[in-house]
Design a protein around this motif. Structure first.
Motif, PDB file in Angstrom:
ATOM      1  N   ARG A  16       0.802  -1.224   0.000  1.00 53.13           N
ATOM      2  CA  ARG A  16       0.000   0.000   0.000  1.00 53.13           C
ATOM      3  C   ARG A  16       0.836   1.277   0.000  1.00 53.13           C
ATOM      4  O   ARG A  16       0.413   2.285  -0.551  1.00 53.13           O
ATOM      5  CB  ARG A  16      -0.921   0.033   1.231  1.00 53.13           C
ATOM      6  CG  ARG A  16      -2.072  -0.940   1.196  1.00 53.13           C
ATOM      7  CD  ARG A  16      -3.065  -0.641   2.311  1.00 53.13           C
ATOM      8  NE  ARG A  16      -2.468  -0.719   3.630  1.00 53.13           N
ATOM      9  CZ  ARG A  16      -2.477  -1.810   4.385  1.00 53.13           C
ATOM     10  NH1 ARG A  16      -3.037  -2.911   3.924  1.00 53.13           N
ATOM     11  NH2 ARG A  16      -1.932  -1.808   5.587  1.00 53.13           N
ATOM     12  N   SER A 120      -2.188   8.150   6.880  1.00 51.25           N
ATOM     13  CA  SER A 120      -3.053   7.197   7.582  1.00 51.25           C
ATOM     14  C   SER A 120      -3.706   6.226   6.608  1.00 51.25           C
ATOM     15  O   SER A 120      -3.804   5.022   6.879  1.00 51.25           O
ATOM     16  CB  SER A 120      -4.134   7.945   8.371  1.00 51.25           C
ATOM     17  OG  SER A 120      -3.551   8.714   9.400  1.00 51.25           O
ATOM     18  N   ALA A 121      -4.168   6.743   5.466  1.00 49.80           N
ATOM     19  CA  ALA A 121      -4.796   5.881   4.469  1.00 49.80           C
ATOM     20  C   ALA A 121      -3.804   4.875   3.898  1.00 49.80           C
ATOM     21  O   ALA A 121      -4.150   3.718   3.632  1.00 49.80           O
ATOM     22  CB  ALA A 121      -5.394   6.728   3.350  1.00 49.80           C
ATOM     23  N   THR A 124      -3.540   2.167   6.795  1.00 47.99           N
ATOM     24  CA  THR A 124      -4.712   1.384   7.187  1.00 47.99           C
ATOM     25  C   THR A 124      -5.511   0.837   6.024  1.00 47.99           C
ATOM     26  O   THR A 124      -6.271  -0.123   6.176  1.00 47.99           O
ATOM     27  CB  THR A 124      -5.647   2.244   8.041  1.00 47.99           C
ATOM     28  OG1 THR A 124      -6.172   3.323   7.239  1.00 47.99           O
ATOM     29  CG2 THR A 124      -4.914   2.820   9.243  1.00 47.99           C
ATOM     30  N   GLY A 125      -5.393   1.481   4.855  1.00 46.96           N
ATOM     31  CA  GLY A 125      -6.240   1.090   3.734  1.00 46.96           C
ATOM     32  C   GLY A 125      -7.640   1.657   3.816  1.00 46.96           C
ATOM     33  O   GLY A 125      -8.485   1.359   2.964  1.00 46.96           O
ATOM     34  N   GLU A 126      -7.894   2.487   4.848  1.00 49.25           N
ATOM     35  CA  GLU A 126      -9.208   3.111   5.000  1.00 49.25           C
ATOM     36  C   GLU A 126      -9.385   4.242   3.994  1.00 49.25           C
ATOM     37  O   GLU A 126      -8.403   4.838   3.531  1.00 49.25           O
ATOM     38  CB  GLU A 126      -9.383   3.650   6.419  1.00 49.25           C
ATOM     39  CG  GLU A 126      -9.408   2.582   7.503  1.00 49.25           C
ATOM     40  CD  GLU A 126     -10.618   1.686   7.370  1.00 49.25           C
ATOM     41  OE1 GLU A 126     -11.706   2.209   7.077  1.00 49.25           O
ATOM     42  OE2 GLU A 126     -10.475   0.462   7.547  1.00 49.25           O
ATOM     43  N   PRO A 127     -10.640   4.585   3.636  1.00 47.58           N
ATOM     44  CA  PRO A 127     -10.874   5.669   2.676  1.00 47.58           C
ATOM     45  C   PRO A 127     -10.435   7.028   3.231  1.00 47.58           C
ATOM     46  O   PRO A 127     -10.386   7.235   4.453  1.00 47.58           O
ATOM     47  CB  PRO A 127     -12.392   5.641   2.461  1.00 47.58           C
ATOM     48  CG  PRO A 127     -12.830   4.297   2.925  1.00 47.58           C
ATOM     49  CD  PRO A 127     -11.885   3.901   4.013  1.00 47.58           C
ATOM     50  N   THR A 129     -11.441  10.745   3.826  1.00 48.53           N
ATOM     51  CA  THR A 129     -12.653  11.567   3.933  1.00 48.53           C
ATOM     52  C   THR A 129     -12.367  12.954   3.387  1.00 48.53           C
ATOM     53  O   THR A 129     -11.434  13.630   3.840  1.00 48.53           O
ATOM     54  CB  THR A 129     -13.116  11.659   5.397  1.00 48.53           C
ATOM     55  OG1 THR A 129     -13.425  10.345   5.874  1.00 48.53           O
ATOM     56  CG2 THR A 129     -14.341  12.543   5.515  1.00 48.53           C
ATOM     57  N   ASP A 143     -15.894  10.540   0.227  1.00 44.90           N
ATOM     58  CA  ASP A 143     -14.636   9.876   0.564  1.00 44.90           C
ATOM     59  C   ASP A 143     -14.132   9.117  -0.657  1.00 44.90           C
ATOM     60  O   ASP A 143     -14.864   8.901  -1.630  1.00 44.90           O
ATOM     61  CB  ASP A 143     -14.776   8.950   1.768  1.00 44.90           C
ATOM     62  CG  ASP A 143     -15.872   7.908   1.578  1.00 44.90           C
ATOM     63  OD1 ASP A 143     -15.857   7.221   0.537  1.00 44.90           O
ATOM     64  OD2 ASP A 143     -16.740   7.780   2.460  1.00 44.90           O
ATOM     65  N   ARG A 145     -11.271   5.847  -1.673  1.00 45.34           N
ATOM     66  CA  ARG A 145     -10.297   4.859  -1.210  1.00 45.34           C
ATOM     67  C   ARG A 145      -8.930   5.188  -1.800  1.00 45.34           C
ATOM     68  O   ARG A 145      -8.814   5.501  -2.987  1.00 45.34           O
ATOM     69  CB  ARG A 145     -10.725   3.459  -1.623  1.00 45.34           C
ATOM     70  CG  ARG A 145      -9.837   2.360  -1.041  1.00 45.34           C
ATOM     71  CD  ARG A 145     -10.486   1.012  -1.156  1.00 45.34           C
ATOM     72  NE  ARG A 145     -11.695   0.917  -0.339  1.00 45.34           N
ATOM     73  CZ  ARG A 145     -11.694   0.700   0.973  1.00 45.34           C
ATOM     74  NH1 ARG A 145     -10.542   0.574   1.614  1.00 45.34           N
ATOM     75  NH2 ARG A 145     -12.832   0.609   1.621  1.00 45.34           N
ATOM     76  N   TYR A 146      -7.932   5.158  -0.946  1.00 40.66           N
ATOM     77  CA  TYR A 146      -6.587   5.515  -1.410  1.00 40.66           C
ATOM     78  C   TYR A 146      -6.155   4.554  -2.521  1.00 40.66           C
ATOM     79  O   TYR A 146      -6.135   3.333  -2.322  1.00 40.66           O
ATOM     80  CB  TYR A 146      -5.585   5.462  -0.258  1.00 40.66           C
ATOM     81  CG  TYR A 146      -4.232   6.004  -0.637  1.00 40.66           C
ATOM     82  CD1 TYR A 146      -4.008   7.368  -0.700  1.00 40.66           C
ATOM     83  CD2 TYR A 146      -3.189   5.145  -0.974  1.00 40.66           C
ATOM     84  CE1 TYR A 146      -2.776   7.872  -1.068  1.00 40.66           C
ATOM     85  CE2 TYR A 146      -1.962   5.631  -1.340  1.00 40.66           C
ATOM     86  CZ  TYR A 146      -1.752   6.998  -1.391  1.00 40.66           C
ATOM     87  OH  TYR A 146      -0.524   7.487  -1.768  1.00 40.66           O
TER      88      TYR A 146
END
Length: 308
Positions: A16, A120-121, A124-127, A129, A143, A145-146
């Motif tokens: 990632r 952070s994205a 974590t793989g989180e979208p 915002t 949002d 996704r990275y």
């Protein structure tokens, strides 16, 4: 292993976090390398110029809005977009193609502040915002996704105008340092109009100066070499009666000596001493006088600066 391969392996080693930091000597070609890498990846993958973006970082980027944009506080129905946001959206819509963004001079502001949600994205793989105005606002999704196909390359210079790089950034990046400059590898020897004899004299001087200043990390990159040679070319073409040593004295005084600064330390003292010897050997009398002044300042005050 070539630098370009190091960069490639470092960028894509993690699933990632495709993030690299190029640091070191100003004028050593960090931005050029990053741009060249992006273009090479595009050619290999059949991409176009829209898959490469150069973003000059500005002082005063205190939060992510400089990259990700924000809801316009004066016109509540619009979103202020940025080139980086547009690039990010494009990358997320074409996951089969590589996208490369170069954050030029990324530490003119603090990367851990303006890159915070992106870092952070990555982890974590989180979208990411972007806003809280509904699913879509002024064409911008709430949002995103990275994108796993996005590589970020940051270039860094360390001086009094920049910030240090925090562990939060370094832990997510692959760092490559550029300090050694091989003058013999400079690609534009022999391309100016003055004689080979004059160019050989300049080459010898710059090589000797590089060796004198390198231990104190006060040496110079190819940008300075370009400027010295171009100045010589123009001056000697305009007035062939000029003494090349006088022209060289002028341009070295203007392009190399302003970099000489430091506090009392053995390496700095030795750099000034050796530089004075080199400049004297090549008859650069004004430069010799200036370096002598710096040495006297170092002796009497414990520090020396070109700007007194």
């Amino acid at each position: 292993m070539t630098v370009i391969r190091k960069l490639h392996y470092g960028l894509w080693a993690n699933e990632r976090r495709h993030f690299a930091v190029l640091t070191g000597l100003s004028g050593s070609g960090k931005t050029l390398l990053a741009r060249s890498y992006g273009k090479a990846i595009l050619r290999e993958a059949g991409g176009s110029s829209r898959h490469l973006s150069i973003v000059p970082v500005q002082p005063g980027w205190y939060d992510p809005s400089a990259l990700l944009g924000y809801v316009n506080p004066l016109q509540g129905n619009s979103y202020i977009r940025t080139p980086f946001l547009e690039f990010l959206i494009s990358a997320s819509e074409a996951l089969d193609r590589p996208f490369t963004v170069v954050l030029d001079e990324m530490n003119l502001s603090r990367p851990e502040q303006y890159l915070s949600p992106i870092l952070s994205a990555m982890e974590t793989g989180e979208p990411l915002t972007l806003h809280r105005e509904g699913e879509s606002f002024d064409g911008v999704p709430s949002d995103i996704r990275y994108p796993s196909n996005l590589a970020i390359i940051g270039t860094v210079n360390m001086d009094e105008t920049t910030h240090g790089i925090s562990d939060k950034v370094l832990d997510r990046a692959f760092t490559i340092e550029f300090w050694d400059v091989e003058l013999k590898a400079y690609p534009r020897w022999g391309t100016r109009s003055y004689s080979k004899e004059h160019e050989d004299e300049v080459r010898l001087l710059l090589t000797d100066l590089m060796m004198s200043l390198r231990p104190a990390r006060l040496h110079f990159g190819w940008r300075v070499v370009d400027d010295v040679l171009d100045y010589m070319d123009r001056a000697l073409a305009d007035n062939g009666a000029l003494d090349p040593a006088v022209v060289l004295d002028d341009v070295v005084y203007a392009k190399v000596l302003p970099k000489l600064r430091g506090d009392d330390a053995p390496r700095f003292r030795e750099a000034l001493r050796k530089s004075e010897e080199v400049l004297g050997k090549h008859r650069l009398n004004n430069c010799v006088s200036k370096v002598k002044e710096l040495s006297e300042d170092l002796e009497s005050t414990g520090s020396a600066r070109f700007w007194r």
